[in-house]
Design a protein around this motif. Structure first.
Motif, PDB file in Angstrom:
ATOM      1  N   PRO A  29       2.603 -79.248  29.354  1.00  0.00           N
ATOM      2  CA  PRO A  29       2.144 -77.852  29.895  1.00  0.00           C
ATOM      3  C   PRO A  29       3.148 -77.956  30.980  1.00  0.00           C
ATOM      4  N   LYS A  30       4.315 -76.801  31.114  1.00  0.00           N
ATOM      5  CA  LYS A  30       5.703 -76.207  31.555  1.00  0.00           C
ATOM      6  C   LYS A  30       4.645 -76.024  32.401  1.00  0.00           C
ATOM      7  N   LEU A  31       5.450 -76.444  33.694  1.00  0.00           N
ATOM      8  CA  LEU A  31       5.150 -76.132  35.493  1.00  0.00           C
ATOM      9  C   LEU A  31       6.033 -74.859  35.895  1.00  0.00           C
ATOM     10  N   SER A  32       5.114 -74.483  36.461  1.00  0.00           N
ATOM     11  CA  SER A  32       5.754 -72.699  37.010  1.00  0.00           C
ATOM     12  C   SER A  32       6.482 -73.493  38.581  1.00  0.00           C
ATOM     13  N   ILE A  33       6.031 -74.526  39.270  1.00  0.00           N
ATOM     14  CA  ILE A  33       6.472 -75.078  40.156  1.00  0.00           C
ATOM     15  C   ILE A  33       7.672 -76.220  39.899  1.00  0.00           C
ATOM     16  N   ASP A  34       8.433 -76.203  40.724  1.00  0.00           N
ATOM     17  CA  ASP A  34       9.302 -77.714  40.983  1.00  0.00           C
ATOM     18  C   ASP A  34       8.657 -78.545  41.867  1.00  0.00           C
ATOM     19  N   TYR A  35       7.993 -79.731  41.099  1.00  0.00           N
ATOM     20  CA  TYR A  35       7.204 -80.817  41.671  1.00  0.00           C
ATOM     21  C   TYR A  35       8.065 -81.604  43.087  1.00  0.00           C
ATOM     22  N   SER A  36       9.288 -81.904  41.948  1.00  0.00           N
ATOM     23  CA  SER A  36       9.800 -82.780  42.213  1.00  0.00           C
ATOM     24  C   SER A  36      10.171 -81.985  43.563  1.00  0.00           C
ATOM     25  N   GLN A  37      10.944 -80.892  44.123  1.00  0.00           N
ATOM     26  CA  GLN A  37      11.246 -80.260  45.137  1.00  0.00           C
ATOM     27  C   GLN A  37      10.424 -79.869  46.194  1.00  0.00           C
ATOM     28  N   VAL A  38       8.462 -79.697  46.336  1.00  0.00           N
ATOM     29  CA  VAL A  38       7.902 -79.925  47.464  1.00  0.00           C
ATOM     30  C   VAL A  38       8.310 -80.774  48.324  1.00  0.00           C
ATOM     31  N   GLN A  39       8.030 -80.446  49.740  1.00  0.00           N
ATOM     32  CA  GLN A  39       8.426 -80.764  50.711  1.00  0.00           C
ATOM     33  C   GLN A  39       6.702 -80.826  51.221  1.00  0.00           C
ATOM     34  N   VAL A  40       7.007 -82.606  51.348  1.00  0.00           N
ATOM     35  CA  VAL A  40       5.233 -83.164  51.627  1.00  0.00           C
ATOM     36  C   VAL A  40       4.941 -83.962  52.856  1.00  0.00           C
ATOM     37  N   PRO A  41       4.643 -84.431  53.715  1.00  0.00           N
ATOM     38  CA  PRO A  41       3.898 -85.087  54.649  1.00  0.00           C
ATOM     39  C   PRO A  41       4.425 -86.665  54.332  1.00  0.00           C
ATOM     40  N   GLU A  42       4.798 -87.256  55.261  1.00  0.00           N
ATOM     41  CA  GLU A  42       4.761 -88.828  54.966  1.00  0.00           C
ATOM     42  C   GLU A  42       3.811 -89.898  54.395  1.00  0.00           C
ATOM     43  N   PHE A  43       4.383 -90.422  52.683  1.00  0.00           N
ATOM     44  CA  PHE A  43       2.747 -91.030  52.753  1.00  0.00           C
ATOM     45  C   PHE A  43       3.299 -93.046  52.859  1.00  0.00           C
ATOM     46  N   SER A  44       2.394 -93.587  54.100  1.00  0.00           N
ATOM     47  CA  SER A  44       3.006 -94.783  54.260  1.00  0.00           C
ATOM     48  C   SER A  44       2.799 -95.727  53.688  1.00  0.00           C
ATOM     49  N   ALA A  45       3.131 -96.561  52.355  1.00  0.00           N
ATOM     50  CA  ALA A  45       2.172 -97.655  51.922  1.00  0.00           C
ATOM     51  C   ALA A  45       2.171 -98.410  52.689  1.00  0.00           C
ATOM     52  N   LEU A 163      -4.044 -90.520  53.111  1.00  0.00           N
ATOM     53  CA  LEU A 163      -3.848 -88.808  52.601  1.00  0.00           C
ATOM     54  C   LEU A 163      -4.363 -88.142  53.591  1.00  0.00           C
ATOM     55  N   ALA A 164      -5.524 -88.975  54.555  1.00  0.00           N
ATOM     56  CA  ALA A 164      -6.705 -87.447  55.324  1.00  0.00           C
ATOM     57  C   ALA A 164      -5.441 -87.952  56.933  1.00  0.00           C
ATOM     58  N   ARG A 165      -5.139 -88.678  56.742  1.00  0.00           N
ATOM     59  CA  ARG A 165      -3.607 -89.201  57.602  1.00  0.00           C
ATOM     60  C   ARG A 165      -2.147 -88.157  57.702  1.00  0.00           C
ATOM     61  N   ALA A 166      -2.300 -88.145  56.299  1.00  0.00           N
ATOM     62  CA  ALA A 166      -0.851 -87.412  56.561  1.00  0.00           C
ATOM     63  C   ALA A 166      -1.899 -85.740  55.789  1.00  0.00           C
ATOM     64  N   MET A 167      -2.422 -85.360  55.662  1.00  0.00           N
ATOM     65  CA  MET A 167      -2.718 -83.869  55.629  1.00  0.00           C
ATOM     66  C   MET A 167      -3.094 -83.535  56.658  1.00  0.00           C
ATOM     67  N   SER A 168      -3.767 -83.949  58.190  1.00  0.00           N
ATOM     68  CA  SER A 168      -3.719 -84.025  59.069  1.00  0.00           C
ATOM     69  C   SER A 168      -2.847 -83.674  60.207  1.00  0.00           C
ATOM     70  N   SER A 169      -1.604 -84.179  60.562  1.00  0.00           N
ATOM     71  CA  SER A 169      -0.268 -83.199  60.027  1.00  0.00           C
ATOM     72  C   SER A 169       0.234 -81.688  59.814  1.00  0.00           C
ATOM     73  N   GLN A 170      -0.216 -81.936  58.603  1.00  0.00           N
ATOM     74  CA  GLN A 170       0.358 -80.809  58.136  1.00  0.00           C
ATOM     75  C   GLN A 170      -1.055 -80.127  56.999  1.00  0.00           C
ATOM     76  N   ARG A 171      -1.442 -78.952  57.697  1.00  0.00           N
ATOM     77  CA  ARG A 171      -3.000 -78.551  57.019  1.00  0.00           C
ATOM     78  C   ARG A 171      -2.731 -77.868  55.344  1.00  0.00           C
ATOM     79  N   LEU A 172      -2.948 -78.108  54.283  1.00  0.00           N
ATOM     80  CA  LEU A 172      -2.985 -76.861  53.409  1.00  0.00           C
ATOM     81  C   LEU A 172      -3.796 -75.907  53.816  1.00  0.00           C
TER      82      LEU A 172
END
Length: 337
Positions: A29-45, A163-172
């Protein structure tokens, strides 16, 4: 994760039109958002990998074991660091051979940021138990032995913990509920001359009939299973397509947009019996399954063998899966600039 004979031979009984083979999916599907540019909190491998290793270090996470008790305590303790509520839903259940056991679904919530509208939420899930029997091990002597379940179980939980650790620092703008389902992987073993309906996924069956909050619902759900293999292959399996087609297509399109299109393969494959089946059917929440699916109706080389250990968990795979989820969640529910 489920027996191959069920997936390959009986899945057609679960859903009308289930395919035995695989075919290319439709255009993304064509995306209305450029997800490649979305800023997200750090995910630590490294953190995600550490969470997987810590579960394995608790011992075998089988029903009634010391490992089950230790790991449940560990998961609750860790999730309380980042989540606003953590609930342990204990439940009785019966295994395929009549053995009565007790399971523990662990349910944690990261609340939405202040000022967000009420009414919407997202559900994420994985199973945290390990299987009692290595019934696919090449050495028949191991078929009645438990194994680590580093990938089949612990990997999905490890990603969701990070994900829980990351999301707690930057709420949705929506609350996110994370469920670790128990007693998922104790279905009828290959060596048993037996069959039992619904012998898998006991925790999700129980939760779907007895949600932790009355009348619980969510916009959609995403299940993770066996997401730590090297060079993973995720396909658009039938249960996800039947119940949550739009979410599935969007997730795969986001993966492609951020460079993981080869991992999230645009191929339609047969139904897999997993926790999402019961969440879709019983709880009526549209839920997709991100699950390792190798070519030829299988999962991964060490599935249900003694080789499912930390030697075969890949940090990069954990991060890739986590990043696709983060990009979609923050693209849709992150704070708009």
């Amino acid at each position: 994760m489920k027996r191959l004979w069920f997936i390959c031979l009986v899945a057609a009984l679960l859903l009308t039109g289930c395919r035995n083979g695989a075919k290319k999916g439709g255009a993304a599907p064509k995306l209305s958002i450029d997800y490649s540019q979305v800023q997200v909190p750090e995910f630590s491998a490294d953190s995600a990998y550490g969470f997987v290793a810590a579960q394995v270090a608790c011992g075998y996470r089988t029903p009634g074991s010391e490992g089950q008790r230790k790991c449940a305590d560990y998961l609750v303790r860790q999730m309380r660091r980042w989540c606003d509520t953590v609930i342990v839903q204990e439940f009785p259940t019966v295994l395929w051979d009549g053995t009565e056991v007790k399971g523990k679904n662990i349910i944690a919530t990261v609340n939405a940021r202040e000022g967000s509208p009420e009414g919407s939420r997202v559900l994420l899930g994985a199973h945290w138990d390990s299987r009692l029997w290595a019934d696919h091990d090449p050495d028949e002597k191991n078929h009645r032995k438990p194994f680590d379940g580093a990938n089949d179980g612990a990997s999905g939980v490890g990603v969701l913990m990070e994900l829980a650790r990351a999301m707690s620092s930057q709420r949705l703008s929506v609350p996110v509920d994370i469920i670790f389902f128990d007693v998922e992987d104790q279905g009828v073993p290959e060596w048993a001359d037996a069959y039992a309906d619904d012998s898998w996924c006991k925790g999700s069956q129980y939760w779907s009939n007895n949600p932790h909050t009355p009348y619980y619902t969510a916009n959609f759900g995403v299940l993770l299973d066996m997401v730590g293999t090297e060079r993973p292959r995720y396909t658009k399996e039938e249960v996800s397509r039947t119940y949550a087609y739009n979410i599935l297509n969007k997730m795969w399109a986001v993966a492609d947009a951020i460079g993981y299109g080869k991992m999230f393969e645009n191929t339609e494959t047969s139904a897999i019996l997993d926790d999402h089946y019961y969440v879709n059917r019983m709880a009526r929440i549209p839920m997709i399954d991100i699950v390792q699916n190798t070519q030829g109706c299988s999962f991964f080389k060490y599935w249900h063998t003694m080789g499912d250990n930390m030697d075969h968990v890949d940090k990069n795979s954990l991060k890739a899966t986590g990043m696709v989820l983060l990009k979609m969640l923050y693209g849709d529910y992150g704070e708009k600039k």
